[in-house]
Each structure stands twice: as C-alpha cells, then as structure tokens.
Design a protein around this motif. Structure first.
Motif, PDB file in Angstrom:
ATOM      1  N   UNK A 150       3.616   6.355   5.927  1.00 38.15           N
ATOM      2  CA  UNK A 150       2.375   7.119   6.053  1.00 38.15           C
ATOM      3  C   UNK A 150       2.055   7.391   7.513  1.00 38.15           C
ATOM      4  N   UNK A 151       1.153   8.354   7.737  1.00 37.07           N
ATOM      5  CA  UNK A 151       0.740   8.707   9.090  1.00 37.07           C
ATOM      6  C   UNK A 151       0.471  10.197   9.197  1.00 37.07           C
ATOM      7  N   UNK A 183      -3.282   7.845   2.688  1.00 40.32           N
ATOM      8  CA  UNK A 183      -2.118   6.992   2.483  1.00 40.32           C
ATOM      9  C   UNK A 183      -0.785   7.711   2.625  1.00 40.32           C
ATOM     10  N   UNK A 184      -0.801   9.022   2.770  1.00 37.89           N
ATOM     11  CA  UNK A 184       0.437   9.778   2.799  1.00 37.89           C
ATOM     12  C   UNK A 184       0.928  10.097   4.196  1.00 37.89           C
ATOM     13  N   UNK A 185       2.102  10.696   4.255  1.00 38.13           N
ATOM     14  CA  UNK A 185       2.651  11.255   5.489  1.00 38.13           C
ATOM     15  C   UNK A 185       2.193  12.707   5.554  1.00 38.13           C
ATOM     16  N   UNK A 235       1.132  19.921   3.645  1.00 36.19           N
ATOM     17  CA  UNK A 235       2.414  19.291   3.352  1.00 36.19           C
ATOM     18  C   UNK A 235       2.233  17.783   3.508  1.00 36.19           C
ATOM     19  N   UNK A 236       2.240  17.086   2.386  1.00 33.82           N
ATOM     20  CA  UNK A 236       2.000  15.644   2.373  1.00 33.82           C
ATOM     21  C   UNK A 236       3.010  14.973   1.449  1.00 33.82           C
ATOM     22  N   UNK A 237       3.647  13.910   1.950  1.00 37.92           N
ATOM     23  CA  UNK A 237       4.520  13.060   1.146  1.00 37.92           C
ATOM     24  C   UNK A 237       3.805  11.730   0.933  1.00 37.92           C
ATOM     25  N   UNK A 238       3.853  11.220  -0.284  1.00 37.69           N
ATOM     26  CA  UNK A 238       3.206   9.947  -0.588  1.00 37.69           C
ATOM     27  C   UNK A 238       4.054   9.163  -1.573  1.00 37.69           C
ATOM     28  N   UNK A 239       4.386   7.916  -1.204  1.00 37.86           N
ATOM     29  CA  UNK A 239       5.041   7.058  -2.174  1.00 37.86           C
ATOM     30  C   UNK A 239       6.331   6.445  -1.702  1.00 37.86           C
TER      31      UNK A 239
END
Length: 556
Positions: free
Chosen positions: A515-516, A75-77, A506-510
C-alpha cells in the motif's frame, strides 16, 4: 462441464499438487535450505472499472466516503497520476487496454465505432453478424475485431482450469475487458431486464444465469424515486441542482427527486440512468462468485466488472452535478458491501482488487465557461460539407469524404485513384482547411502518424497511441480543450486527449501489493503486466505497459 464437478476436480488436483510442492520444498518432512519466502499469489483477481470516473472524484468526495472507496484509498496502492494514455477516450478502447496492456494502435479498438474501408460502412467495435445475442438475434456481438491477447489468455495458458468472468451493463465493456478466450461474458439486456450473452460464448445461458434472471430483481424499483442519500446541505462539493444545460431524458427530470416509471418495460431502459444499475451488476457478480466457485483454490481466477451508471449519469448531468455526487456516495457503500462479501467468500489475503476507469469526462461547456474557461458547443457538419463541395468543384463529382466521426475524416480512396489524386495531397489540403477553423486545435495527417513512433508532447503521444493504419481516418482533428462537438444544447461527453478525459483512478488492493501513494506517471496499460508479474504469467506478445514493481510485496 458442471461448475460443481469442475470445483471438485480443481480442489482435488490442487491438494495433490500442493502436497507435492510442499514435499519438494521441504515444508513437509524436511527443513528448507532457503529462508526466502514469496508473498502468496491471489486466488481471485477482481478488476473493477467505473465507467467515466474522473480521478478527481476520489479527492472531491473523499471526506464522505465510508465504504469501498475509503478502503481503497486508505489501504491500497494508489497511483495519483494515472491516465488512459490515448486520444479517443471512449468506452471500447478504454476497456480494451486494461487487461491487454496495449494501446488502441495494437488492439485495433480505436473507438466505439469506426469506418471500415473494406465494408465501406461504419462498424461497432464488437459487431459480429455471425454470433447473435441470445435474446436479440438481430444484434451480433463478439470480440472478433479485437486484436491480440489479454491476461485471460496468459492465465489459461498456465492454468487450464482457471476461470474468467466478465460482466457489465454495456456489451462492449464486458466483451473487450477479457478478449477472446473468456468462457463467461455477460451484459445487461433492456429487452428482458436480465443478463445475456452471445452465441460466440455459448449456445444458451447457464442454469444459474437463468435462475438469476428469473428473480426479476429490477421489479422492486418500479414507481420508486431517486432521492438524495444524505441531507441536501451535505452536497456542497457539487453545483446547484437543475442546471440549465442538464439533460432530461424520458421525463426523468433535471433535479431531485427523479421519478422512475410505473411501467416495467420503461423501467428496464431508464434504470441505466440510476445508481441501481450498478447495484444490479454487483449482485450478479456476487452470484457468479458463488455459483462458479471463483477463488476457492490455488488456481487463480479473474473477475472483471464494469459499472456503467457513472457514465450514463455523467453524460446527462455532468461531473459537477448532485446526481454524480449522490451516485458515487451510494457506489462507495455498495463497494464496501461487495468487499466484505469477497472477504467471506474468498478471503482478503487471497484476493487482489484493481480499481480504474475507461475514461473521464468534460464538464458541461456552459459550466466550464462560468468558471472562466473558454468553452462552447459546436458542430463541424457544415464545415465538412463546405470542404466536400470544394473537392467536387476541383476534381468533379464524387463522395470524396466517405465518413466523418470523432474528428476523423475518411476519404474515398477509390475515387482518388480514378481521378489520379494522391492521398497525401488531399490530406495536406484538408489539413490546411480545417486548421483554420476556430474549434480546431491541431490536425494530424495519416502519413505523418503512420511514420511517428514516439512524442514528448502528451497530446501528440496520445494521438499516436490511438492511431491504427487500417482503421483510423486519413485526417485527424483535435479540438480545443473544453470544446464539445455536439448538436444538442444539453449534456456532455468525453473522447478528447486532455487530462479531464484521460486522468483516471488506478488503485491496487490486496494479495501481493504494498500500500501507499505513488505520484509517478502511470498508464492503464500497466495493469496487465503488473498482474502478470504477480501471477507469474508470461504475456504472449510485446506490451505497451510495464509492471509497476514498486508496489509488489515480495518478502524475503
């Protein structure tokens, strides 16, 4: 101020401010003339740093993840080519780069420790005799050696009532993630088995921290054993257990099950080598969210969490061990529980999570050699002594080399001046000598690095990013890949400019993030400017990183 009173004041001011904002924009009583809408900014930014987590762990164990790592990946980037883009890949410089957006050349945190030419001794990155640790007056801790600002400074500049909390098993991780202005910075104390801080932040622990410590959470692990979470045949992604060059600290054993001490004081020290240390830190973070009312209103807060068990386990057993495999399976499940807690306490649409690491780790040299790599352990202690003796023979008695560590040589500049020797000449002579040694891949002279600014070669670029003119050595040795400078025949480490040490998750979520999977090169110094962009903050100085605008979710 009492946290509850602060909470009430913040809620009241937010209600008034929000009502005024809505009235001005036409959301109350009037229709807006614009159809543009911007995605709501997060109320709580959560930075999670998994110390020593290599990026390839996410791929190797992905099929077995069912919790937090699974959620982040799906679900994150996800940046698949992210790096700690500096040369001395260690805990202190890695953590210092994350919310500052700057490389060690700017933060001044070049390594875990360095030689201070003014004090003429080795100093730790967070050492400060003027601010003792509350439960150990012999040890002083603060961010005084950190240069510049972080996201926390920019946040407090815009939102006076914003809060920032940082927690880790390691003091240097907790301190360096958030710079100089965070009010709540805590780390684990093996002396007490609880969390502590230093006089830099406050004269004594808050009531809620004392209450948390008084629960003595770790006692339940006395006499327990660390056993595999799953059936043994589920660990095929790892090498065999009990590899010859694994460490055996404090009779912990090199194979499962690993016994924990019956003595509580011994347990407080050995628990850092188990997955449960991370569970303990996450439990403290939950308590902090509840007690400080983090993320409850429109004023954004920051929570920085560094989880250090991966580092301790990786040093002892290596990245291909069953211990690392089992630990990450457990951490995945605990992160899943923590995310569900965040959903209830703050709400998913109000929370932004960033997952990364401070560095990776090299495989055990013996295991790398078995897989066809040219790898070995070595020590330069004898070679440094030979070179020092050469200098004495040429220019007379003197220390000449004041310090050697992490591949950096510090020369005695006072002696050079007294003998009429030019520093650049000694740099050149040292480079010629050490370049001929078999473990050495490259040698950089201080004068060259002082003038350098950019480099296309990734190794040289990372060395430049790490070089600080006042804190770095006069000559810098870069060793060959998979060569480990170690006097011990067991364990492994990190600290090189090679991808196995620099390539991190390195993941951003929220909130505010699209996302991708993103395959372009990214650096951990991009985290701070990206978060600043999402929060509408203005950095106080030029940054090395840049905002990853491709992941920002702006609706129109």
């Amino acid at each position: 101020m009492n946290p509850f009173r602060r909470h009430i004041i913040r809620v009241a001011s937010s209600v008034v401010g929000l009502s005024l904002l809505l009235w001005m924009s036409g959301e109350i009583g009037f229709s807006s003339s614009s159809s543009r809408k911007v995605e709501r900014q997060p109320r709580l930014v959560v930075l999670i740093v998994v110390d020593q987590m290599r990026a390839d762990y996410l791929d190797r164990f992905r099929e077995q993840f069912t919790g937090g790592f699974k959620t982040l990946l799906e679900e994150g980037a996800v940046f698949t080519n992210a790096h700690q883009d500096h040369a001395l890949t260690q805990t202190a410089p890695g953590h210092a780069s994350l919310l500052s957006g700057r490389y060690p050349r700017s933060t001044g945190i070049i390594s875990n420790a360095w030689f201070d030419r003014h004090e003429r001794r080795s100093v730790e990155s967070i050492e400060d005799a003027h601010h003792p640790q509350l439960d150990d007056l012999r040890r002083g801790v603060s961010p005084v050696r950190f240069h510049g600002t972080t996201l926390v400074d920019w946040l407090l500049q815009k939102y006076k009532k914003a809060q920032a909390l940082s927690v880790s098993r390691k003091d240097r991780a907790a301190v360096l993630m958030v710079g100089k202005r965070a009010e709540h910075v805590y780390w684990y104390s093996a002396t007490t088995g609880g969390f502590t801080t230093s006089a830099y932040y406050r004269p004594d622990l808050p009531r809620w921290v004392r209450a948390f410590n008084a629960r003595h959470v770790l006692r339940k692990y006395v006499g327990r054993r660390w056993e595999l979470l799953l059936d043994p045949d589920q660990y095929r992604a790892s090498r065999e257990d009990d590899f010859p060059n694994e460490a055996n600290p404090r009779r912990f054993g090199r194979s499962f099950p690993h016994p924990l001490p019956e003595d509580e004081q011994q347990l407080r020290r050995l628990i850092t080598l188990t997955p449960w240390m991370d569970a303990y830190v996450l439990q403290f973070a939950r308590t902090a969210i509840t007690e400080l009312h983090l993320g409850v209103d429109e004023v954004p807060d920051v929570l920085a969490i560094s989880l250090s068990s991966t580092d301790a386990i990786g040093h002892a057993f290596g990245p291909y061990s069953k211990e690392i495999h089992d630990h990450l399976l457990r951490l995945d499940r605990w992160l899943g529980d923590f995310f569900r807690f965040l959903d209830k306490a703050v709400g998913r649409r109000h929370t932004l999570i960033v997952l990364t690491a401070d560095h990776g780790v090299a495989p055990l040299p013996e295991f790398a050699a078995r897989r066809g790599r040219k790898a070995r352990r070595f020590s330069l202690k004898a070679a440094v002594k030979v070179f020092r003796d050469r200098l004495v023979a040429r220019w007379g008695p003197g220390r000449w080399i004041l310090h050697y560590r992490y591949g950096m040589l510090y020369f005695d500049r006072r002696a050079l001046s007294q003998k009429g020797v030019h520093l650049v000449d000694l740099e050149r002579e040292a480079a010629d000598y050490f370049r001929k040694l078999e473990p050495v891949a490259r040698v950089y002279e201080r004068e060259y690095l002082r003038r350098a600014s950019v480099a296309a070669d990734p190794i040289e670029r990372r060395v430049i990013h790490s070089f600080h003119p006042r804190r770095s050595g006069d000559v810098w040795l870069v060793f060959k890949p998979y060569y480990l400078e170690s006097v011990n025949p067991w364990g492994t480490s990190h600290g090189s400019p090679y991808d196995y040490d620099t390539h991190v998750p390195l993941i951003f979520l929220g909130a505010g993030v699209r996302s991708g999977r993103y395959g372009d090169f990214a650096a951990t110094v991009d985290i701070a400017p990206t978060l600043a962009d999402i929060l509408g903050l203005h950095p106080a100085e030029p940054l090395d990183g840049h905002s990853r605008k491709e992941i920002l979710n702006r609706r129109r």
